[in-house]
Design a protein around this motif. Structure first.
Motif: not given
Length: 114
Positions: A91-107
């Motif tokens: 399962v491939y996931y996308c992640k966004a990161e900026f100044r400690g904030a992290r967001y993930w997709g569902q894959g």
């Protein structure tokens, strides 16, 4: 907050290609963006990353086969995967990161099999 939605996964034979997309709900221009994958029974691992300045990095096992790119105008991140191997399955996931904030997709599921 950024919501991420991956797409483009599927079943492909060894040696084939797939192109994954990650759509963000808002601007990602300040975010470093990543693709991770998780194979059955294994921990999630970093596959590729791209900074706002377009610097990229890859795990050794995909170098020369995968390419990460981004379009900040479209709030999109892509992963072009060529010469796929059975061991790329997961399962491939996308992640966004900026100044400690992290967001993930569902894959999105990628299966490489003959």
């Amino acid at each position: 907050q950024v919501q991420l939605v991956e797409s483009g996964g599927g079943l492909v034979p060894p040696g084939g290609s797939l192109s994954l997309s990650c759509a963000a709900s808002s601007s990602i221009s300040l975010y470093s963006m990543y693709w991770y994958r998780q194979a059955p029974g294994k921990e999630r691992e970093l596959v590729a990353g791209i900074t706002p300045g377009r610097s990229t990095n890859y795990v050794d096992s995909v170098k020369g086969r995968f390419t990460i790119s981004r379009s900040d105008a479209r709030n999109m991140v892509y992963l072009q995967m060529n010469s796929l191997k059975v061991e790329d399955t997961g399962v491939y996931y996308c992640k966004a990161e900026f100044r400690g904030a992290r967001y993930w997709g569902q894959g999105t599921q990628v299966t490489v099999s003959s």
